[in-house]
Scaffold this motif. Structure first.
Motif, PDB file in Angstrom:
ATOM      1  N   LYS A   1       0.825  -1.206   0.000  1.00 52.54           N
ATOM      2  CA  LYS A   1       0.000   0.000   0.000  1.00 52.54           C
ATOM      3  C   LYS A   1       0.860   1.257   0.000  1.00 52.54           C
ATOM      4  N   LEU A   2       1.923   1.274   0.782  1.00 54.10           N
ATOM      5  CA  LEU A   2       2.794   2.445   0.850  1.00 54.10           C
ATOM      6  C   LEU A   2       3.507   2.716  -0.468  1.00 54.10           C
ATOM      7  N   ASN A   3       3.609   1.675  -1.313  1.00 55.19           N
ATOM      8  CA  ASN A   3       4.265   1.847  -2.609  1.00 55.19           C
ATOM      9  C   ASN A   3       3.268   1.944  -3.764  1.00 55.19           C
ATOM     10  N   GLY A   4       1.990   2.160  -3.411  1.00 54.53           N
ATOM     11  CA  GLY A   4       0.982   2.371  -4.429  1.00 54.53           C
ATOM     12  C   GLY A   4       0.643   1.146  -5.250  1.00 54.53           C
ATOM     13  N   ILE A   5       0.744  -0.041  -4.653  1.00 52.57           N
ATOM     14  CA  ILE A   5       0.481  -1.297  -5.356  1.00 52.57           C
ATOM     15  C   ILE A   5      -0.798  -1.904  -4.799  1.00 52.57           C
ATOM     16  N   SER A   6      -1.664  -2.386  -5.686  1.00 50.16           N
ATOM     17  CA  SER A   6      -2.925  -2.992  -5.270  1.00 50.16           C
ATOM     18  C   SER A   6      -2.667  -4.275  -4.487  1.00 50.16           C
TER      19      SER A   6
ATOM     20  N   ASP B   1       5.580  -3.237 -15.292  1.00 50.16           N
ATOM     21  CA  ASP B   1       4.602  -3.174 -16.380  1.00 50.16           C
ATOM     22  C   ASP B   1       3.207  -3.169 -15.762  1.00 50.16           C
ATOM     23  N   GLU B   2       2.633  -1.973 -15.623  1.00 51.97           N
ATOM     24  CA  GLU B   2       1.340  -1.826 -14.964  1.00 51.97           C
ATOM     25  C   GLU B   2       0.225  -2.544 -15.731  1.00 51.97           C
ATOM     26  N   GLU B   3       0.341  -2.597 -17.045  1.00 51.95           N
ATOM     27  CA  GLU B   3      -0.690  -3.251 -17.843  1.00 51.95           C
ATOM     28  C   GLU B   3      -0.761  -4.741 -17.534  1.00 51.95           C
ATOM     29  N   ILE B   4       0.414  -5.393 -17.450  1.00 53.09           N
ATOM     30  CA  ILE B   4       0.454  -6.816 -17.105  1.00 53.09           C
ATOM     31  C   ILE B   4      -0.023  -7.025 -15.675  1.00 53.09           C
ATOM     32  N   PHE B   5       0.425  -6.169 -14.755  1.00 53.31           N
ATOM     33  CA  PHE B   5       0.051  -6.316 -13.351  1.00 53.31           C
ATOM     34  C   PHE B   5      -1.462  -6.228 -13.167  1.00 53.31           C
ATOM     35  N   ASN B   6      -2.108  -5.347 -13.902  1.00 49.07           N
ATOM     36  CA  ASN B   6      -3.540  -5.108 -13.713  1.00 49.07           C
ATOM     37  C   ASN B   6      -4.420  -6.074 -14.491  1.00 49.07           C
ATOM     38  N   GLN B   7      -3.812  -6.932 -15.304  1.00 48.46           N
ATOM     39  CA  GLN B   7      -4.614  -7.920 -16.030  1.00 48.46           C
ATOM     40  C   GLN B   7      -5.175  -8.948 -15.068  1.00 48.46           C
ATOM     41  N   PRO B   8      -6.302  -9.583 -15.397  1.00 44.95           N
ATOM     42  CA  PRO B   8      -6.823 -10.666 -14.560  1.00 44.95           C
ATOM     43  C   PRO B   8      -5.840 -11.811 -14.493  1.00 44.95           C
ATOM     44  N   ALA B   9      -5.876 -12.560 -13.393  1.00 54.56           N
ATOM     45  CA  ALA B   9      -5.004 -13.736 -13.246  1.00 54.56           C
ATOM     46  C   ALA B   9      -5.313 -14.720 -14.355  1.00 54.56           C
ATOM     47  N   ARG B  10      -4.244 -15.273 -14.967  1.00 52.79           N
ATOM     48  CA  ARG B  10      -4.400 -16.169 -16.097  1.00 52.79           C
ATOM     49  C   ARG B  10      -3.810 -17.538 -15.779  1.00 52.79           C
ATOM     50  N   ASN B  11      -4.067 -18.484 -16.682  1.00 52.15           N
ATOM     51  CA  ASN B  11      -3.559 -19.851 -16.502  1.00 52.15           C
ATOM     52  C   ASN B  11      -2.348 -20.125 -17.369  1.00 52.15           C
TER      53      ASN B  11
ATOM     54  N   VAL C   1       7.935  -4.505  -5.590  1.00 51.07           N
ATOM     55  CA  VAL C   1       8.089  -3.209  -4.923  1.00 51.07           C
ATOM     56  C   VAL C   1       9.227  -2.411  -5.558  1.00 51.07           C
ATOM     57  N   VAL C   2      10.373  -3.063  -5.761  1.00 49.68           N
ATOM     58  CA  VAL C   2      11.526  -2.361  -6.343  1.00 49.68           C
ATOM     59  C   VAL C   2      11.210  -1.914  -7.766  1.00 49.68           C
ATOM     60  N   ALA C   3      10.592  -2.788  -8.559  1.00 47.37           N
ATOM     61  CA  ALA C   3      10.249  -2.430  -9.936  1.00 47.37           C
ATOM     62  C   ALA C   3       9.267  -1.256  -9.965  1.00 47.37           C
ATOM     63  N   ARG C   4       8.333  -1.237  -9.030  1.00 46.30           N
ATOM     64  CA  ARG C   4       7.359  -0.128  -8.967  1.00 46.30           C
ATOM     65  C   ARG C   4       8.053   1.174  -8.597  1.00 46.30           C
ATOM     66  N   ARG C   5       8.959   1.126  -7.645  1.00 43.14           N
ATOM     67  CA  ARG C   5       9.658   2.336  -7.206  1.00 43.14           C
ATOM     68  C   ARG C   5      10.594   2.860  -8.289  1.00 43.14           C
ATOM     69  N   GLU C   6      11.149   1.942  -9.083  1.00 46.27           N
ATOM     70  CA  GLU C   6      12.069   2.350 -10.151  1.00 46.27           C
ATOM     71  C   GLU C   6      11.348   2.605 -11.467  1.00 46.27           C
TER      72      GLU C   6
ATOM     73  N   ALA D   1      -4.967  -6.449  -3.267  1.00 51.26           N
ATOM     74  CA  ALA D   1      -5.819  -7.540  -3.741  1.00 51.26           C
ATOM     75  C   ALA D   1      -5.282  -8.140  -5.033  1.00 51.26           C
ATOM     76  N   GLN D   2      -4.835  -7.284  -5.946  1.00 49.68           N
ATOM     77  CA  GLN D   2      -4.326  -7.777  -7.225  1.00 49.68           C
ATOM     78  C   GLN D   2      -3.032  -8.567  -7.034  1.00 49.68           C
ATOM     79  N   PHE D   3      -2.162  -8.088  -6.146  1.00 45.56           N
ATOM     80  CA  PHE D   3      -0.919  -8.813  -5.882  1.00 45.56           C
ATOM     81  C   PHE D   3      -1.204 -10.206  -5.356  1.00 45.56           C
ATOM     82  N   TYR D   4      -2.091 -10.318  -4.383  1.00 40.81           N
ATOM     83  CA  TYR D   4      -2.359 -11.625  -3.792  1.00 40.81           C
ATOM     84  C   TYR D   4      -3.114 -12.548  -4.742  1.00 40.81           C
TER      85      TYR D   4
END
Length: 427
Positions: free
Chosen positions: A251-256, A414-424, A405-410, A258-261
């Motif tokens: 949360k402190l690094n602006g990352i969702s 890739d926000e587009e990949i991160f925000n995509q629905p979980a895939r198989n 976290v490090v990739a987000r801070r730097e 729910a999406q991470f988990y």
């Protein structure tokens, strides 16, 4: 719903619990327990099988690709810094839980269960573990059975593999054009390894069912009776790490959160049932890159490094609470200096177990630093498999969290990949 990979893993857990209960109700050494143990062991072996080629090819290609990533050295030291930050928060939580629950005072385990472990962690073991014994960091352990038959089991040191791969990658970059065919070969082999890896990942529901079923059938929950408060303290500490500390960091690094988990669930669940950070490492790297959006050039460096040195469950929560347990069991008081030493060993000393990785080894390093009796390790062996499942789940989750976290801070996530629905089909 049944085609969803996460649902399949959950279904595997449920089926495994049912099979484990059935097997535990049967006669000792029954066919169902043997079948579950065999299938589970085979699945973990398949996961570990791919670690050497994955580490070598991924790190060599990532070092070559780091030429395209700005501030590569900055990424490396920030990764290590966040390893230390999350380890510090985790060990602090472990000490707090240990002082709150006093796990050693309610233990009914017999004192004659105390025994010194055969392997003891040390700083010298870490230094020795850095020096490769051969080109692939391979070693062979030889055991002799009661009948006199010899059996050899090869193993490898991931830290040595990592250092060798980094050296070859740097050399390939410095050689220049002449090394391009070797780099192209590494990229080709990596693509093949990842394809085979996905085939193995798809077997995860079966492996999950077998591993959790075997754990229930063999260990059950009887052992918790004598060490109930200790087990409760461990799992409470692990819950604080994975349910409070990690979400707060995200949360402190602006990352969702729910999406991470949602994305990291295959890693967490496989860590829980396999009890092996090394076995799950190929899955961790795949999910970190394909599911969470961390660039391959960085993920293939950070995840293997984390798999050897980033262990918030084994190297922070467990040794902190276990050290308090041993001290209370033997009636030895711990002062402020002792708690600071626990923090120091957990934050800095986890790398010292890389040559002989294991939570027990990490605990012996902590106990020897505090001057507590090493025989206290034997008191906790009855619940080792039970607490190890939770420890490993936290370990592998943290190994995926720090690169994100490090990739987000730097600003390379890739926000587009991160925000995509979980895939198989991450692999």
């Amino acid at each position: 719903m049944f085609s969803n990979f996460g649902f399949q893993v959950v279904l595997g857990l449920i089926v495994g619990l049912i099979l484990g209960v059935v097997a535990r109700g049967m006669a000792p050494d029954n066919w169902l327990t043997s079948l579950l143990a065999g299938v589970g062991s085979a699945y973990v072996s398949l996961l570990k099988l791919l670690i050497p080629p994955l580490v070598i090819t991924a790190v060599v290609t990532s070092i070559a690709n780091l030429r395209q990533v700005t501030n590569a050295a900055r990424l490396a030291w920030k990764t290590i810094l966040w390893f230390a930050i999350t380890a510090l928060a985790s060990v602090s939580a472990g000490i707090g839980v240990g002082l709150l629950l006093n796990p050693g005072k309610g233990a009914s385990v017999a004192a004659d269960a105390a025994q010194a472990p055969s392997t003891v962690g040390s700083w010298w073991a870490f230094i020795q573990g850095l020096v490769p014994s051969n080109i692939l960091g391979l070693s062979v352990g030889v055991k002799q059975s009661a009948e006199g038959a010899l059996s050899a089991s090869p193993s490898f040191n991931v830290l040595q593999l990592l250092l060798l791969s980094i050296a070859f990658g740097i050399a390939a970059v410095q050689v220049g054009k002449a090394a391009e065919p070797a780099i192209a070969l590494a990229e080709s082999v990596l693509a093949i390894v990842q394809k085979v890896l996905w085939w193995i990942i798809r077997l995860a529901p079966i492996g999950t069912a077998a591993l959790i079923g075997k754990a229930v059938a063999v260990y059950g929950w009887d052992a918790i009776g004598s060490l109930g408060r200790f087990v409760l303290a461990i799992y409470l500490g692990l819950a604080i790490v994975i349910g409070v500390i990690y979400p707060l960091v995200l949360k402190l690094n602006g990352i969702s959160v729910a999406q991470f988990y949602r994305k990291v669930w295959p890693v967490t669940s496989l860590g829980f049932v396999t009890r092996s950070s090394m076995g799950v490492m190929p899955v961790t790297e795949t999910v970190t890159e394909k599911g969470l959006g961390v660039p391959r050039a960085y993920a293939s460096f950070a995840v293997p490094l984390g798999a050897t040195t980033k262990m918030d469950g084994c190297a922070a929560i467990y040794p902190a609470i276990a050290a308090i347990f041993v001290a209370q069991f033997y009636g030895l008081p711990l002062g402020a200096t002792d708690y600071l030493l626990i923090v120091f060993v957990s934050v800095i000393g986890s790398a010292a177990t890389a040559g002989t990785t294991g939570a027990t080894v990490m605990l012996t390093l902590t106990l020897s630093t505090l001057g507590l009796p090493l025989e206290g390790v034997g008191l906790l062996l009855a619940v080792e498999p039970i607490v190890d499942m939770g420890r490993t789940a936290v370990n592998v989750t943290g190994q995926a969290l720090v690169p994100v976290v490090v990739a987000r801070r730097e600003k390379i996530l890739d926000e587009e990949i991160f925000n995509q629905p979980a895939r198989n089909d991450y692999a």
